[in-house]
Design an enzyme around this catalytic site. Sequence first.
Site, PDB file in Angstrom:
ATOM      1  N   LYS A  45       0.832  -1.224   0.000  1.00 40.16           N
ATOM      2  CA  LYS A  45       0.000   0.000   0.000  1.00 40.16           C
ATOM      3  C   LYS A  45       0.857   1.261   0.000  1.00 40.16           C
ATOM      4  O   LYS A  45       0.555   2.213  -0.698  1.00 40.16           O
ATOM      5  CB  LYS A  45      -0.861   0.055   1.264  1.00 40.16           C
ATOM      6  CG  LYS A  45      -2.178  -0.605   1.134  1.00 40.16           C
ATOM      7  CD  LYS A  45      -3.093  -0.302   2.310  1.00 40.16           C
ATOM      8  CE  LYS A  45      -2.603  -0.395   3.634  1.00 40.16           C
ATOM      9  NZ  LYS A  45      -2.013  -0.854   4.609  1.00 40.16           N
ATOM     10  N   ARG A  82      -9.517   1.929   9.645  1.00 37.47           N
ATOM     11  CA  ARG A  82      -9.105   0.543   9.874  1.00 37.47           C
ATOM     12  C   ARG A  82     -10.175  -0.242  10.611  1.00 37.47           C
ATOM     13  O   ARG A  82     -10.022  -1.444  10.790  1.00 37.47           O
ATOM     14  CB  ARG A  82      -7.860   0.552  10.737  1.00 37.47           C
ATOM     15  CG  ARG A  82      -6.563   0.288   9.995  1.00 37.47           C
ATOM     16  CD  ARG A  82      -5.477   0.338  11.020  1.00 37.47           C
ATOM     17  NE  ARG A  82      -4.268  -0.314  10.664  1.00 37.47           N
ATOM     18  CZ  ARG A  82      -3.195   0.297  10.168  1.00 37.47           C
ATOM     19  NH1 ARG A  82      -3.242   1.569   9.868  1.00 37.47           N
ATOM     20  NH2 ARG A  82      -2.099  -0.376   9.964  1.00 37.47           N
ATOM     21  N   ARG A  97      10.957  -5.656   4.111  1.00 39.67           N
ATOM     22  CA  ARG A  97      10.697  -4.223   3.931  1.00 39.67           C
ATOM     23  C   ARG A  97      11.703  -3.374   4.712  1.00 39.67           C
ATOM     24  O   ARG A  97      12.017  -3.666   5.863  1.00 39.67           O
ATOM     25  CB  ARG A  97       9.278  -3.922   4.394  1.00 39.67           C
ATOM     26  CG  ARG A  97       8.894  -2.480   4.207  1.00 39.67           C
ATOM     27  CD  ARG A  97       7.437  -2.342   4.096  1.00 39.67           C
ATOM     28  NE  ARG A  97       6.761  -2.383   5.375  1.00 39.67           N
ATOM     29  CZ  ARG A  97       5.468  -2.164   5.534  1.00 39.67           C
ATOM     30  NH1 ARG A  97       4.723  -1.912   4.470  1.00 39.67           N
ATOM     31  NH2 ARG A  97       4.911  -2.212   6.712  1.00 39.67           N
ATOM     32  N   ARG A 144      11.256  -1.220  10.343  1.00 45.00           N
ATOM     33  CA  ARG A 144      10.339  -0.653  11.328  1.00 45.00           C
ATOM     34  C   ARG A 144      10.157  -1.629  12.486  1.00 45.00           C
ATOM     35  O   ARG A 144      10.098  -2.833  12.268  1.00 45.00           O
ATOM     36  CB  ARG A 144       8.969  -0.397  10.678  1.00 45.00           C
ATOM     37  CG  ARG A 144       8.918   0.870   9.893  1.00 45.00           C
ATOM     38  CD  ARG A 144       7.691   1.004   9.044  1.00 45.00           C
ATOM     39  NE  ARG A 144       6.471   0.389   9.561  1.00 45.00           N
ATOM     40  CZ  ARG A 144       5.300   0.457   8.943  1.00 45.00           C
ATOM     41  NH1 ARG A 144       5.187   1.120   7.799  1.00 45.00           N
ATOM     42  NH2 ARG A 144       4.238  -0.130   9.437  1.00 45.00           N
ATOM     43  N   ARG A 185      -0.253  -7.822  13.962  1.00 42.22           N
ATOM     44  CA  ARG A 185      -0.858  -6.893  12.990  1.00 42.22           C
ATOM     45  C   ARG A 185      -1.758  -7.629  12.002  1.00 42.22           C
ATOM     46  O   ARG A 185      -2.814  -7.121  11.613  1.00 42.22           O
ATOM     47  CB  ARG A 185       0.241  -6.143  12.231  1.00 42.22           C
ATOM     48  CG  ARG A 185       0.946  -5.134  13.110  1.00 42.22           C
ATOM     49  CD  ARG A 185       2.213  -4.640  12.470  1.00 42.22           C
ATOM     50  NE  ARG A 185       1.950  -3.823  11.316  1.00 42.22           N
ATOM     51  CZ  ARG A 185       2.828  -3.618  10.330  1.00 42.22           C
ATOM     52  NH1 ARG A 185       4.001  -4.193  10.369  1.00 42.22           N
ATOM     53  NH2 ARG A 185       2.525  -2.830   9.336  1.00 42.22           N
TER      54      ARG A 185
HETATM   55  P1  AMP Z   1       0.699   1.613   9.334  1.00 47.01           P
HETATM   56  O1  AMP Z   1       1.932   2.354   8.946  1.00 47.01           O
HETATM   57  O2  AMP Z   1      -0.532   2.143   8.656  1.00 47.01           O
HETATM   58  O3  AMP Z   1       0.844   0.126   9.204  1.00 47.01           O
HETATM   59  O4  AMP Z   1       0.453   1.921  10.903  1.00 47.01           O
HETATM   60  C1  AMP Z   1       1.405   1.543  11.871  1.00 47.01           C
HETATM   61  C2  AMP Z   1       0.707   1.356  13.215  1.00 47.01           C
HETATM   62  O5  AMP Z   1       0.099   2.595  13.626  1.00 47.01           O
HETATM   63  C3  AMP Z   1      -0.424   0.342  13.234  1.00 47.01           C
HETATM   64  O6  AMP Z   1       0.040  -1.000  13.398  1.00 47.01           O
HETATM   65  C4  AMP Z   1      -1.246   0.826  14.423  1.00 47.01           C
HETATM   66  O7  AMP Z   1      -0.622   0.483  15.640  1.00 47.01           O
HETATM   67  C5  AMP Z   1      -1.143   2.345  14.290  1.00 47.01           C
HETATM   68  N1  AMP Z   1      -2.231   2.873  13.427  1.00 47.01           N
HETATM   69  C6  AMP Z   1      -2.077   3.573  12.270  1.00 47.01           C
HETATM   70  N2  AMP Z   1      -3.265   3.916  11.764  1.00 47.01           N
HETATM   71  C7  AMP Z   1      -4.199   3.408  12.602  1.00 47.01           C
HETATM   72  C8  AMP Z   1      -5.625   3.402  12.599  1.00 47.01           C
HETATM   73  N3  AMP Z   1      -6.322   3.983  11.625  1.00 47.01           N
HETATM   74  N4  AMP Z   1      -6.258   2.777  13.638  1.00 47.01           N
HETATM   75  C9  AMP Z   1      -5.579   2.186  14.640  1.00 47.01           C
HETATM   76  N5  AMP Z   1      -4.235   2.125  14.684  1.00 47.01           N
HETATM   77  C10 AMP Z   1      -3.535   2.744  13.676  1.00 47.01           C
END
Ligand code: AMP
Length: 251
Positions: free
Chosen positions: A41, A118, A157, A190, A201
């Site tokens: 994504k 989400r 990644r 990360r 996740r």
């Molecule tokens: P991402 O980079 O989108 O994978 O986000 C990294 C982490 O941030 C996720 O695993 C969650 O812990 C938190 N996070 C980001 N966006 C959200 C969201 N919309 N709702 C809940 N947690 C989020």
Amino acid sequence: MTVQSDRAAWFEGGEAKCSQPPSPNDRPFRLVLLGPPGVGKGTQAELLCKTLGTCHLSTGDVFRAAQCRNDHSPALRTALDAMRRGELVSDGLVVSMVQERSNCLSCFGGFLLDGFPRTAAQAEALDDLLDQQGVRLDAVLSYELPLAEIVDRLGGRRTCSKCKAVFHTTSRPPHQEGVCDMCGGELIQREDDRPESIRVRMQAYEESTRPLADYYEKSGRLLRINAAGAPDEILERSLEALQAKASAPRT
Ligand code: AMP
């Protein structure tokens, strides 16, 4: 190529303004990207933003930027702890964070939301915010891939510690190992791309986020995209799907 904004309004919220606002866009696209972690994504978001001139709004990026500061409120500290474990941050905190940045939703450059919504509650809150801003979503692109391939992608990644560009040890290696091609920043894995967080996740995705595809399908906004292949091929598929939707009669 479109000059990318520094996204200050998104990263800082409140009254912050981007130092390089997007150019006025005759056709501002307003999109949401859905898909499990590791499906590509972030890479698609980057490519789509360059092609369509939209701004990349990632809630995960806001949390990662907050991690580098040390003025954390108790609520933010709880959120960042959840993120390190690979769990979802609470709906209340994420929604109020997006609400504080809702000007970005009506920005004349358009937007591409990545990582938000989400959960069903977040999707409903987003619909309300868009109504308040007087804008509508063009489409929700849902990237789909078998689980085994996702796990391989996540393990390899690497993310730039400065500009957040995304690379992969085998499918998108940087020219020089460990160094970002875009800005020369250090490439890191990360914290939440480590194996123990990946498992949590994926579970959070299956339980909370996968049902969102049905939510958007029912309202005719979902476009399913096969996420196998090279980033440029996936981009091509995404653009074709957007074009087909734009030329289809509205339901
Ligand atoms: P991402 O980079 O989108 O994978 O986000 C990294 C982490 O941030 C996720 O695993 C969650 O812990 C938190 N996070 C980001 N966006 C959200 C969201 N919309 N709702 C809940 N947690 C989020």
